[in-house]
Write a protein that holds these residues in place. Sequence first.
Motif, PDB file in Angstrom:
ATOM      1  N   ASN A   5      -9.895  12.001  -3.689  1.00 51.38           N
ATOM      2  CA  ASN A   5     -10.301  11.638  -2.332  1.00 51.38           C
ATOM      3  C   ASN A   5     -11.681  12.204  -2.040  1.00 51.38           C
ATOM      4  N   PRO A   6     -12.496  11.477  -1.275  1.00 51.23           N
ATOM      5  CA  PRO A   6     -13.830  11.985  -0.949  1.00 51.23           C
ATOM      6  C   PRO A   6     -13.759  13.167   0.019  1.00 51.23           C
ATOM      7  N   THR A   7     -14.837  13.922   0.057  1.00 55.08           N
ATOM      8  CA  THR A   7     -14.950  15.050   0.980  1.00 55.08           C
ATOM      9  C   THR A   7     -15.714  14.576   2.214  1.00 55.08           C
ATOM     10  N   TYR A   8     -15.229  15.000   3.377  1.00 55.12           N
ATOM     11  CA  TYR A   8     -15.837  14.646   4.652  1.00 55.12           C
ATOM     12  C   TYR A   8     -16.206  15.909   5.422  1.00 55.12           C
ATOM     13  N   ASP A   9     -17.198  15.783   6.277  1.00 52.48           N
ATOM     14  CA  ASP A   9     -17.542  16.813   7.262  1.00 52.48           C
ATOM     15  C   ASP A   9     -17.138  16.296   8.631  1.00 52.48           C
ATOM     16  N   LEU A  10     -16.441  17.120   9.394  1.00 46.28           N
ATOM     17  CA  LEU A  10     -16.200  16.829  10.804  1.00 46.28           C
ATOM     18  C   LEU A  10     -17.025  17.841  11.585  1.00 46.28           C
ATOM     19  N   MET A  11     -18.096  17.372  12.212  1.00 43.63           N
ATOM     20  CA  MET A  11     -18.933  18.217  13.063  1.00 43.63           C
ATOM     21  C   MET A  11     -18.449  18.012  14.486  1.00 43.63           C
ATOM     22  N   LEU A  12     -18.017  19.082  15.124  1.00 45.92           N
ATOM     23  CA  LEU A  12     -17.378  19.004  16.432  1.00 45.92           C
ATOM     24  C   LEU A  12     -18.113  19.901  17.411  1.00 45.92           C
ATOM     25  N   LEU A  13     -18.585  19.325  18.505  1.00 45.19           N
ATOM     26  CA  LEU A  13     -19.252  20.066  19.569  1.00 45.19           C
ATOM     27  C   LEU A  13     -18.319  20.083  20.767  1.00 45.19           C
ATOM     28  N   LEU A  14     -17.900  21.280  21.162  1.00 46.76           N
ATOM     29  CA  LEU A  14     -16.963  21.427  22.270  1.00 46.76           C
ATOM     30  C   LEU A  14     -17.687  21.936  23.506  1.00 46.76           C
ATOM     31  N   ASP A  15     -17.184  21.533  24.660  1.00 47.02           N
ATOM     32  CA  ASP A  15     -17.769  21.870  25.952  1.00 47.02           C
ATOM     33  C   ASP A  15     -17.553  23.352  26.252  1.00 47.02           C
ATOM     34  N   THR A  16     -18.636  24.072  26.488  1.00 49.59           N
ATOM     35  CA  THR A  16     -18.521  25.503  26.790  1.00 49.59           C
ATOM     36  C   THR A  16     -17.958  25.734  28.191  1.00 49.59           C
ATOM     37  N   ALA A  17     -18.020  24.716  29.059  1.00 48.13           N
ATOM     38  CA  ALA A  17     -17.464  24.848  30.402  1.00 48.13           C
ATOM     39  C   ALA A  17     -15.953  24.648  30.414  1.00 48.13           C
ATOM     40  N   ALA A  18     -15.402  24.054  29.363  1.00 49.40           N
ATOM     41  CA  ALA A  18     -13.954  23.871  29.271  1.00 49.40           C
ATOM     42  C   ALA A  18     -13.294  25.221  29.009  1.00 49.40           C
ATOM     43  N   GLU A  19     -12.044  25.333  29.413  1.00 48.45           N
ATOM     44  CA  GLU A  19     -11.313  26.586  29.196  1.00 48.45           C
ATOM     45  C   GLU A  19     -11.110  26.826  27.707  1.00 48.45           C
ATOM     46  N   GLU A  20     -11.019  28.096  27.348  1.00 46.16           N
ATOM     47  CA  GLU A  20     -10.807  28.485  25.951  1.00 46.16           C
ATOM     48  C   GLU A  20      -9.542  27.831  25.393  1.00 46.16           C
ATOM     49  N   GLU A  21      -8.518  27.748  26.221  1.00 46.93           N
ATOM     50  CA  GLU A  21      -7.251  27.143  25.807  1.00 46.93           C
ATOM     51  C   GLU A  21      -7.452  25.672  25.418  1.00 46.93           C
ATOM     52  N   GLN A  22      -8.255  24.952  26.167  1.00 46.01           N
ATOM     53  CA  GLN A  22      -8.515  23.541  25.878  1.00 46.01           C
ATOM     54  C   GLN A  22      -9.290  23.384  24.575  1.00 46.01           C
ATOM     55  N   ARG A  23     -10.286  24.223  24.359  1.00 47.53           N
ATOM     56  CA  ARG A  23     -11.067  24.137  23.117  1.00 47.53           C
ATOM     57  C   ARG A  23     -10.198  24.460  21.907  1.00 47.53           C
ATOM     58  N   THR A  24      -9.342  25.457  22.040  1.00 44.75           N
ATOM     59  CA  THR A  24      -8.421  25.819  20.965  1.00 44.75           C
ATOM     60  C   THR A  24      -7.451  24.675  20.685  1.00 44.75           C
ATOM     61  N   LYS A  25      -6.992  24.012  21.747  1.00 38.03           N
ATOM     62  CA  LYS A  25      -6.060  22.899  21.605  1.00 38.03           C
ATOM     63  C   LYS A  25      -6.701  21.743  20.839  1.00 38.03           C
ATOM     64  N   VAL A  26      -7.961  21.444  21.130  1.00 39.66           N
ATOM     65  CA  VAL A  26      -8.662  20.347  20.436  1.00 39.66           C
ATOM     66  C   VAL A  26      -8.787  20.668  18.947  1.00 39.66           C
ATOM     67  N   LEU A  27      -9.168  21.894  18.619  1.00 40.83           N
ATOM     68  CA  LEU A  27      -9.286  22.287  17.210  1.00 40.83           C
ATOM     69  C   LEU A  27      -7.945  22.223  16.496  1.00 40.83           C
ATOM     70  N   ALA A  28      -6.899  22.720  17.157  1.00 40.34           N
ATOM     71  CA  ALA A  28      -5.569  22.714  16.556  1.00 40.34           C
ATOM     72  C   ALA A  28      -5.079  21.284  16.326  1.00 40.34           C
ATOM     73  N   GLU A  29      -5.340  20.407  17.268  1.00 44.38           N
ATOM     74  CA  GLU A  29      -4.912  19.011  17.130  1.00 44.38           C
ATOM     75  C   GLU A  29      -5.686  18.313  16.013  1.00 44.38           C
ATOM     76  N   ALA A  30      -6.964  18.601  15.872  1.00 44.04           N
ATOM     77  CA  ALA A  30      -7.747  18.023  14.778  1.00 44.04           C
ATOM     78  C   ALA A  30      -7.178  18.484  13.429  1.00 44.04           C
ATOM     79  N   GLU A  31      -6.830  19.750  13.321  1.00 43.01           N
ATOM     80  CA  GLU A  31      -6.233  20.265  12.082  1.00 43.01           C
ATOM     81  C   GLU A  31      -4.868  19.639  11.838  1.00 43.01           C
TER      82      GLU A  31
END
Length: 130
Positions: A5-31
């Motif tokens: 399988n090929p290798t991919y990069d996922l570059m993700l820019l998250l909103d610094t104004a969003a709560e830490e919990e929301q940013r963590t949730k987005v990363l966890a869901e991507a994983e």
Amino acid sequence: MPAQNPTYDLMLLLDTAAEEEQRTKVLAEAERILESSSATIVSKHDWGVRRTAFEIRHKNDAEYHLLQFQGGPETPAALDRYLRIADGVVRFRVIKLRAGLGPVPDLRAANEPAPEVVAAEAAAAPVERL
């Protein structure tokens, strides 16, 4: 012999104004999406909060994350579906890498001055006399 399988990069820019919990949730869901589509996470890099090159949706900075993974062609499509509607995502991009590229540089270490530079700057600083 099946092709790897090929290798991919996922570059993700998250909103610094969003709560830490929301940013963590987005990363966890991507994983979770990567794991459920039988992709393999090769490396994860947290580059911290950085200034963007230009204003995106009235924001001048973002929390940068890079996930490298190997997977089939359905994996980027699944990530795209989720990240387009997720709250707290400023921008993202999935890029298919060419074979044989070197490792990802550690940008956190690149932004911190070397200890000898800090010591030299401290020694060169003028001393205030009373």
